[in-house]
Write a protein that holds these residues in place. Structure first.
Motif, short mmCIF file in Angstrom:
data_model
loop_
_atom_site.label_atom_id
_atom_site.label_comp_id
_atom_site.label_asym_id
_atom_site.label_seq_id
_atom_site.Cartn_x
_atom_site.Cartn_y
_atom_site.Cartn_z
N ASN A 1 42.39 -16.62 -33.98
CA ASN A 1 43.00 -15.42 -33.42
C ASN A 1 42.47 -14.14 -34.07
O ASN A 1 42.91 -13.05 -33.72
CB ASN A 1 44.52 -15.48 -33.61
CG ASN A 1 45.16 -16.53 -32.72
OD1 ASN A 1 44.69 -16.76 -31.61
ND2 ASN A 1 46.21 -17.16 -33.21
N SER A 2 41.56 -14.26 -35.01
CA SER A 2 41.06 -13.06 -35.69
C SER A 2 39.57 -13.18 -35.97
O SER A 2 39.04 -14.28 -36.13
CB SER A 2 41.82 -12.81 -36.99
OG SER A 2 41.64 -13.88 -37.89
N GLU B 1 43.71 -10.70 -32.62
CA GLU B 1 44.07 -10.80 -31.20
C GLU B 1 45.57 -10.98 -31.01
O GLU B 1 46.14 -10.51 -30.02
CB GLU B 1 43.32 -11.98 -30.57
CG GLU B 1 41.82 -11.75 -30.42
CD GLU B 1 41.18 -12.89 -29.65
OE1 GLU B 1 41.22 -12.86 -28.41
OE2 GLU B 1 40.64 -13.81 -30.30
N HIS B 2 46.20 -11.66 -31.95
CA HIS B 2 47.63 -11.92 -31.81
C HIS B 2 48.44 -10.63 -31.93
O HIS B 2 49.39 -10.40 -31.17
CB HIS B 2 48.08 -12.93 -32.87
CG HIS B 2 49.53 -13.27 -32.81
ND1 HIS B 2 50.07 -14.01 -31.77
CD2 HIS B 2 50.56 -12.96 -33.65
CE1 HIS B 2 51.37 -14.15 -31.97
NE2 HIS B 2 51.70 -13.52 -33.10
N LYS B 3 48.06 -9.77 -32.88
CA LYS B 3 48.78 -8.51 -33.08
C LYS B 3 48.22 -7.36 -32.24
O LYS B 3 48.79 -6.27 -32.21
CB LYS B 3 48.72 -8.10 -34.56
CG LYS B 3 49.43 -9.08 -35.48
CD LYS B 3 49.35 -8.58 -36.92
CE LYS B 3 50.08 -9.53 -37.87
NZ LYS B 3 49.99 -9.07 -39.29
N ASN B 4 47.07 -7.62 -31.56
CA ASN B 4 46.42 -6.58 -30.76
C ASN B 4 46.14 -5.32 -31.58
O ASN B 4 46.49 -4.21 -31.19
CB ASN B 4 47.26 -6.22 -29.53
CG ASN B 4 47.24 -7.33 -28.49
OD1 ASN B 4 46.21 -7.96 -28.26
ND2 ASN B 4 48.39 -7.60 -27.90
N GLN B 5 45.49 -5.51 -32.73
CA GLN B 5 45.17 -4.36 -33.56
C GLN B 5 43.94 -4.65 -34.41
O GLN B 5 43.54 -5.80 -34.60
CB GLN B 5 46.34 -4.00 -34.48
CG GLN B 5 46.66 -5.03 -35.54
CD GLN B 5 47.85 -4.64 -36.40
OE1 GLN B 5 48.72 -3.90 -35.97
NE2 GLN B 5 47.89 -5.14 -37.62
N ASP C 1 45.58 0.46 -33.09
CA ASP C 1 46.17 -0.36 -32.02
C ASP C 1 45.16 -0.42 -30.87
O ASP C 1 44.61 0.60 -30.45
CB ASP C 1 47.48 0.26 -31.54
CG ASP C 1 48.28 -0.71 -30.68
OD1 ASP C 1 47.79 -1.03 -29.57
OD2 ASP C 1 49.35 -1.14 -31.11
N THR C 2 44.93 -1.61 -30.34
CA THR C 2 43.92 -1.77 -29.28
C THR C 2 44.26 -0.98 -28.02
O THR C 2 43.37 -0.61 -27.27
CB THR C 2 43.75 -3.26 -28.92
OG1 THR C 2 45.03 -3.80 -28.53
CG2 THR C 2 43.22 -4.05 -30.11
N SER C 3 45.53 -0.70 -27.82
CA SER C 3 45.93 0.05 -26.61
C SER C 3 45.50 1.52 -26.68
O SER C 3 45.46 2.20 -25.66
CB SER C 3 47.44 -0.03 -26.41
OG SER C 3 48.13 0.56 -27.50
N LYS D 1 35.46 -8.30 -26.58
CA LYS D 1 36.88 -8.58 -26.39
C LYS D 1 37.70 -7.31 -26.17
O LYS D 1 38.74 -7.33 -25.51
CB LYS D 1 37.44 -9.34 -27.61
CG LYS D 1 37.00 -10.80 -27.69
CD LYS D 1 37.59 -11.46 -28.91
CE LYS D 1 37.22 -12.95 -28.94
NZ LYS D 1 37.90 -13.72 -27.85
N LEU D 2 37.21 -6.20 -26.74
CA LEU D 2 37.96 -4.95 -26.63
C LEU D 2 37.46 -4.04 -25.51
O LEU D 2 38.12 -3.06 -25.18
CB LEU D 2 37.90 -4.18 -27.95
CG LEU D 2 38.66 -4.82 -29.11
CD1 LEU D 2 38.37 -4.08 -30.40
CD2 LEU D 2 40.16 -4.81 -28.83
#
Length: 387
Positions: free
Chosen positions: A3-4, A62-66, A89-91, A138-139
Motif C-alpha cells: 500500500n505504500s 495509498e491507504h491514507k491517500n497522502q 493530501d493527494t486530493s 498512480k497520482l
C-alpha cells in the motif's frame, strides 16, 4: 500489493559516499597506528553513525491517500528527531510529473497548500526511476497530464513575449501581470562580463594563488592551511573580476549606469557597448531583445530539505540597428523587473529557454568538495606508505 511506495532522496544516497570515504580513512588510520584508536578516530565513528541515522524520504501511502516527506534521524525505524515533516493530501495535487536525467529522477508536485496557495514540491532520487514513475502514474490523471504538458509547451514557445506569458513563466515575480513597471533600472558594473582583454590578468592572479596553495600543502603536510588557501584561490577569481570590471565599465565621459525606459524611447548606457557610447533608441531602432531563461531548484524559505522549481532569467541582449549590446547577466541587473517593464511599455522581447545553468557555482562547489577529498587522500598516502 504493497500500500505504500518509498523513495530515498538524492541527499540520502550521497551520504553513503561520505560513509565509505570516512570508513576507509578510519581503517587506514587505525592500521597506521598499530590498531590503536585515538580521539579523531572516535569522532569518525560518531560521524559515520550520524550519517547512518540520517534519512530523507518520500512515502506515498495509498491507504491514507497522502504523500509524506520526512527529513530527520531514525534508528531501526524509530524516530530520534525530525528536521522537517511535510504531508501532501493527494486530493490537493494539481499536477505531478517526473523527469529522468540519466540516473537521477526529479519529481515535481504542484498542489494547493492548506492556506489555499498554489505550491510546488520537488523531490530528487537516484536510480529509482521505476518507483518514481509508479508514484507519478498512480497520482496522475489524464486531465492532469494533459494540463501539465499544455502549460509547459505554452511556456517554452520561442516567440515574442507578452505580459501574460511572462507572468506564467515567472508567477513569483508578478501578480497576474499587475506589478508596476519601472522607468530606471540600475546596472551593477562589477557583475558585467569580464572583457577578453582582461582575462589573462585574472587568470594570472588565480594561478599565483594556486601555486601558493600547492606550496603550502606539500611543505606543511597540513590540510587545514591548504584548505584555507584553496578557498582563497577560488575566491581570488571573483575578487579580481569584481575589481577589474568595476573599473573597466566606469566611463568618465558617460558615467550613467542605468537603463531608462519610457513609452517612446529607451536609453542604454555607454557601458553596454564596446565603443563606450550611449544610445537613445526608439522602438523602430530595436531589432529584438533576447531574454534567455531556465529552471532551477531553490530551497523553500523556512523549510529544511525542501526545494521548489522556479524560473530564472539568465541573460539579456539588446539587438538594435545602432549596434548590439553586451549580454546582461541576472547578477548585473534586476533582470525580471527589466523584462517586465519592457513588456509593459510594449518593447519587442523574446523569452527563449536555454540549457545554461542558472547558478554555475553549484557545479563549482561540487568540484571543490571533490578536490578537498582528493587532497586529504593524497596527504594520507605518506602515512600509508610508511607503514
Amino acid at each position: 500489493m504493497a500500500n505504500s511506495i518509498i523513495l530515498k532522496s538524492l541527499l540520502e544516497t550521497i551520504k553513503w559516499l561520505f560513509i565509505w570515504l570516512t570508513l576507509a580513512g578510519l581503517v587506514l588510520d587505525v592500521l597506521s597506528q598499530g590498531l590503536i584508536f585515538d580521539t579523531s578516530d572516535g569522532l569518525d565513528v560518531l560521524f559515520i553513525f550520524a550519517l547512518l541515522m540520517f534519512q530523507h524520504r518520500l512515502k506515498f501511502d495509498e491507504h491514507k491517500n497522502q504523500i509524506d516527506i520526512k527529513l530527520g534521524a531514525y534508528l531501526f525505524k524509530k524516530k530520534i528527531f525530525t528536521f522537517n515533516h511535510h504531508t501532501i493530501d493527494t486530493s490537493t495535487i494539481k499536477t505531478i510529473s517526473c523527469q529522468d536525467n540519466k540516473a537521477i529522477s526529479v519529481i515535481d508536485i504542484n498542489y494547493t497548500s492548506p492556506e489555499g496557495k498554489l505550491s510546488t514540491y520537488t523531490f530528487r532520487c537516484f536510480k529509482q526511476a521505476k518507483q518514481a514513475q509508479l508514484v507519478v502514474s498512480k497520482l496522475s490523471t489524464v486531465e492532469r497530464v494533459y494540463t501539465a504538458k499544455r502549460e509547459e509547451a505554452e511556456a517554452e514557445k520561442t516567440n515574442s513575449a507578452t505580459v501574460n506569458k511572462f507572468s506564467k513563466i515567472f508567477p513569483q515575480n508578478t501578480i497576474l501581470g499587475n506589478a508596476e513597471a519601472k522607468n530606471n533600472i540600475p546596472i551593477l558594473r562589477c557583475a558585467l562580463p569580464l572583457p577578453d582583454s582582461k582575462k589573462n590578468l585574472v587568470h594570472f592572479i588565480v594561478v599565483c594563488f594556486a601555486l601558493l596553495s600547492l606550496f603550502i600543502a606539500f611543505s606543511s603536510q597540513n590540510w587545514k592551511p591548504s584548505f584555507a588557501f584553496l578557498v582563497i584561490t577560488y575566491a581570488s577569481y571573483y575578487f579580481a573580476r569584481v575589481i577589474i570590471c568595476n573599473k573597466y565599465y566606469f566611463i568618465k565621459t558617460a558615467p550613467l549606469s542605468s537603463i531608462i525606459i519610457d513609452d517612446d524611447e529607451l536609453y542604454l548606457p555607454a557601458l553596454l557597448f564596446t565603443d563606450k557610447t550611449p544610445r537613445t533608441l526608439t522602438k523602430q531602432d530595436i531589432i529584438s531583445i533576447e531574454a534567455k531563461w531556465n529552471y532551477d531548484y531553490d530551497s523553500v524559505e523556512g523549510s529544511i530539505g525542501r526545494t521548489t522549481k522556479r524560473s530564472h532569467l539568465i541573460s539579456l541582449v539588446f539587438n538594435t540597428t545602432k549596434g548590439q549590446s553586451i549580454p546582461l547577466s541576472h547578477w548585473s541587473v534586476d533582470s525580471k523587473t527589466l523584462v517586465f517593464s519592457l513588456l509593459k511599455y510594449k518593447y519587442p522581447v523574446s523569452l527563449d529557454r536555454t540549457s545554461q545553468m542558472v547558478y554555475p557555482f553549484k557545479l563549482h562547489v561540487g568540484l571543490f568538495v571533490f578536490l578537498i577529498i582528493l587532497i586529504i587522500l593524497v596527504m594520507s598516502l605518506p602515512k600509508i606508505i610508511s607503514t
